[in-house]
Design an enzyme around this catalytic site. Structure first.
Site, PDB file in Angstrom:
ATOM      1  N   ASP A 133      37.969  43.335  36.034  1.00  0.00           N
ATOM      2  CA  ASP A 133      38.164  42.233  36.976  1.00  0.00           C
ATOM      3  C   ASP A 133      38.234  40.906  36.240  1.00  0.00           C
ATOM      4  O   ASP A 133      38.753  39.917  36.764  1.00  0.00           O
ATOM      5  CB  ASP A 133      37.055  42.229  38.020  1.00  0.00           C
ATOM      6  CG  ASP A 133      37.149  43.487  38.867  1.00  0.00           C
ATOM      7  OD1 ASP A 133      36.659  44.536  38.412  1.00  0.00           O
ATOM      8  OD2 ASP A 133      37.779  43.417  39.935  1.00  0.00           O
ATOM      9  N   ASN A 189      33.623  44.539  35.140  1.00  0.00           N
ATOM     10  CA  ASN A 189      34.299  45.598  35.896  1.00  0.00           C
ATOM     11  C   ASN A 189      33.284  46.204  36.864  1.00  0.00           C
ATOM     12  O   ASN A 189      32.094  45.889  36.814  1.00  0.00           O
ATOM     13  CB  ASN A 189      34.881  46.661  34.955  1.00  0.00           C
ATOM     14  CG  ASN A 189      35.820  47.612  35.675  1.00  0.00           C
ATOM     15  OD1 ASN A 189      36.672  47.185  36.442  1.00  0.00           O
ATOM     16  ND2 ASN A 189      35.664  48.911  35.470  1.00  0.00           N
ATOM     17  N   LYS A 190      33.772  47.056  37.729  1.00  0.00           N
ATOM     18  CA  LYS A 190      32.970  47.695  38.777  1.00  0.00           C
ATOM     19  C   LYS A 190      31.571  48.078  38.303  1.00  0.00           C
ATOM     20  O   LYS A 190      31.392  48.563  37.193  1.00  0.00           O
ATOM     21  CB  LYS A 190      33.720  48.948  39.243  1.00  0.00           C
ATOM     22  CG  LYS A 190      33.056  49.786  40.298  1.00  0.00           C
ATOM     23  CD  LYS A 190      32.707  49.039  41.553  1.00  0.00           C
ATOM     24  CE  LYS A 190      33.903  48.339  42.145  1.00  0.00           C
ATOM     25  NZ  LYS A 190      33.501  47.273  43.112  1.00  0.00           N
ATOM     26  N   ARG A 249      41.924  45.951  47.335  1.00  0.00           N
ATOM     27  CA  ARG A 249      40.946  45.658  46.283  1.00  0.00           C
ATOM     28  C   ARG A 249      41.595  46.029  44.952  1.00  0.00           C
ATOM     29  O   ARG A 249      42.686  46.598  44.919  1.00  0.00           O
ATOM     30  CB  ARG A 249      39.593  46.360  46.484  1.00  0.00           C
ATOM     31  CG  ARG A 249      39.531  47.637  47.215  1.00  0.00           C
ATOM     32  CD  ARG A 249      40.189  48.782  46.539  1.00  0.00           C
ATOM     33  NE  ARG A 249      39.777  48.948  45.162  1.00  0.00           N
ATOM     34  CZ  ARG A 249      40.446  49.596  44.237  1.00  0.00           C
ATOM     35  NH1 ARG A 249      41.608  50.178  44.518  1.00  0.00           N
ATOM     36  NH2 ARG A 249      40.008  49.702  42.998  1.00  0.00           N
ATOM     37  N   GLY A 250      40.910  45.690  43.867  1.00  0.00           N
ATOM     38  CA  GLY A 250      41.508  45.856  42.546  1.00  0.00           C
ATOM     39  C   GLY A 250      42.070  44.507  42.141  1.00  0.00           C
ATOM     40  O   GLY A 250      42.805  43.877  42.910  1.00  0.00           O
ATOM     41  N   GLN A 252      35.377  54.328  45.479  1.00  0.00           N
ATOM     42  CA  GLN A 252      36.799  54.196  45.134  1.00  0.00           C
ATOM     43  C   GLN A 252      37.249  55.326  44.203  1.00  0.00           C
ATOM     44  O   GLN A 252      38.429  55.690  44.206  1.00  0.00           O
ATOM     45  CB  GLN A 252      37.057  52.853  44.434  1.00  0.00           C
ATOM     46  CG  GLN A 252      36.853  51.632  45.314  1.00  0.00           C
ATOM     47  CD  GLN A 252      35.451  51.068  45.202  1.00  0.00           C
ATOM     48  OE1 GLN A 252      34.518  51.770  44.797  1.00  0.00           O
ATOM     49  NE2 GLN A 252      35.276  49.821  45.576  1.00  0.00           N
TER      50      GLN A 252
END
Lengths: 313, 313
Positions: free
Chosen positions: B217, B226-227, B44-45, B176
């Site tokens: 992202d 983003n997250k 992921r990432g 994470q």
């Protein structure tokens, strides 16, 4: 089922650390047992720990203890919720006027439910039919003797025939939202959704939340103290023009001090490092675990009390 | 140890779902294996899934598959990070120019590390000796081939001799931050503390955070994706005057669209309902689980890239 009750000269406390998996009551035979239940979060929520503390004084009275000394011990159980200090002082005051600690505790037990019902009715005035209400942590029946403050407002609105949906933040680290608020709403048959705490902003950005209602552990000059995470929810509410209400009985008010002088409890790192029995972070991880937030007054739309909806102080 | 590597015509991916408890590599023999590792968050990432996708194309090439068709399948693995689409399209473009998919993937693998090191050096310019930096999720070596973007900036600052402390949000639901970022910082010997996501506001209110640096992202017109949780962190940073930086390679930029048109992935409710094997909420609980936030441009101090620190677009 109440959060706590008095029977055969003992206090029975519903063990919230085991909810929703297990419904059990812990029997307090001594005031030290009551302190234990407060420290371990078997009983939590500002109004509930106030009433539990009053019954702790009653247990000490029955055991012939020095109530002045016991009062200090009970007050040291947790630092942030003012209801704990308020309740113990009220029992001492009643004693000084010739009443028994037990009678005063029983009165406070009854008052708590009535206060919440009155508060709920006032709060329901700002809730509209069809609203989706976000709440953080648990300011429900389980945070009080019964009915609840923030969730009491929702109950009152539903009793008035309004269709309400609820979104609960899970409320890490102890997950009072996921474990307790979701559970309470399900038991009432009120539609409820669970989100991680950090998703509250996204839902507000999408226009999915009409109001935020949370409880408080203390209301003082400049704002309110409530469960960690409340500040970030309030900031998101401000940004996306969602009204943000604090629901709290007057026993939560501490008008003499600045909210920034309230001691914020720092709790055990293990609350963050573990989730039930599951370890989250690597060995040797350092943790900062403040249990409460300070919400500045400018982020609070109104404070819902048993005396009506008040401006922040 | 890299997040992924190519050996004997197979792609080996470090299984991040098992970190930090277990360090294992998953061997991808087919492009379908790569899609599986992306969907399940083994990898992921945004930068890492881009390079993994490129190697997926290389595996398909070796198997004699129709690369146009495979490209569509790989792009459908996750919707939000643009690097996935960028990487697959770049491999198709290289193929059309007579290069092999494998050669292009290997080039992207090398470029990723170099890009992060350049980005890190630019970012280090805004980091001061003694800073405490908050980060959310993991934009570290584990989100890339190596070195990292947000954590790459921290690595670069430390390499320059600056004393830096890091605070990691745990980043529910998949953690994470707790599992990966804390782990990376510990391995580097950089002082690190873990907090629940909802405590970030409190730490900023107390003046304990000097800067926030997160990954992205996608960067598009009007902000960055983003997250989940990044939006609330950015709002708290704005309130308490803490600079908020996004660190992202140019491959994350998607200048053609509005950030509000980016598809936000909704993930499995079980990510929220369970924590490892521990069930959190009662049976029958409904969940909303958006995996990403949209951070509006006005909350972003700067975007740290390999071309320097840019204004939001």
């Amino acid at each position: 089922m109440k959060t706590l009750y008095w029977k055969d000269n003992h206090l029975f406390i519903r063990d919230q650390t085991k909810l929703p998996a297990e419904v059990t009551y812990f029997e307090c035979e001594t005031y030290q047992d009551v302190i234990h239940t407060i420290k371990t979060l078997m009983v939590r929520g500002a109004p509930a720990i106030g009433v539990a503390a009053a019954f702790g004084m009653a247990l000490a009275e029955l055991a012939g203890e020095d109530l002045e000394k016991v009062a200090e011990e009970i007050k040291a159980a947790r630092p942030t919720a003012v209801n704990l200090f308020w309740a113990v002082d009220r029992v001492l005051d009643a004693k000084s006027k010739g009443k028994s600690a037990l009678d005063e505790a029983l009165l406070m037990f009854d008052e708590d439910i009535q206060t919440n019902k009155t508060l709920g009715k006032y709060g329901a005035q700002v809730v509209e039919d069809g609203d989706t209400i976000l709440t953080h942590c648990n300011a429900g029946a389980l945070a009080c003797v019964d009915y609840g403050t923030a969730l009491g407002v929702i109950r009152a609105a539903v009793e008035e025939g309004k269709n309400i949906s609820v979104v609960c933040d899970e409320t890490r680290p102890v997950c009072q939202g996921a474990r307790l608020s979701v559970f309470e709403m399900q038991e009432e048959g009120i539609p409820v959704k669970l989100i991680v705490d950090s998703a509250a902003g996204r839902l507000m950005q999408e226009g999915k939340i009409d109001k935020v209602i949370v409880g408080a552990d203390r209301v003082a000059r400049g704002g309110a103290a409530n469960k960690i995470g409340s500040l970030m929810v309030a900031l998101a509410a401000k940004r996306f023009n969602v009204p943000f209400y604090v629901a709290a009985p007057k026993s939560t008010f501490d008008e003499g001090i600045s909210i920034y002088d309230v001691e914020i409890e720092e709790r055990d790192p293990d609350e963050v490092l573990y989730f039930g029995d599951c370890r989250v972070a690597p060995e040797g991880t350092e943790v900062e675990n403040p249990a409460f937030d300070i919400i500045p007054s400018d982020l609070i739309t109104g404070i819902i009390t048993e005396d009506g909806i008040l401006d922040p102080i």
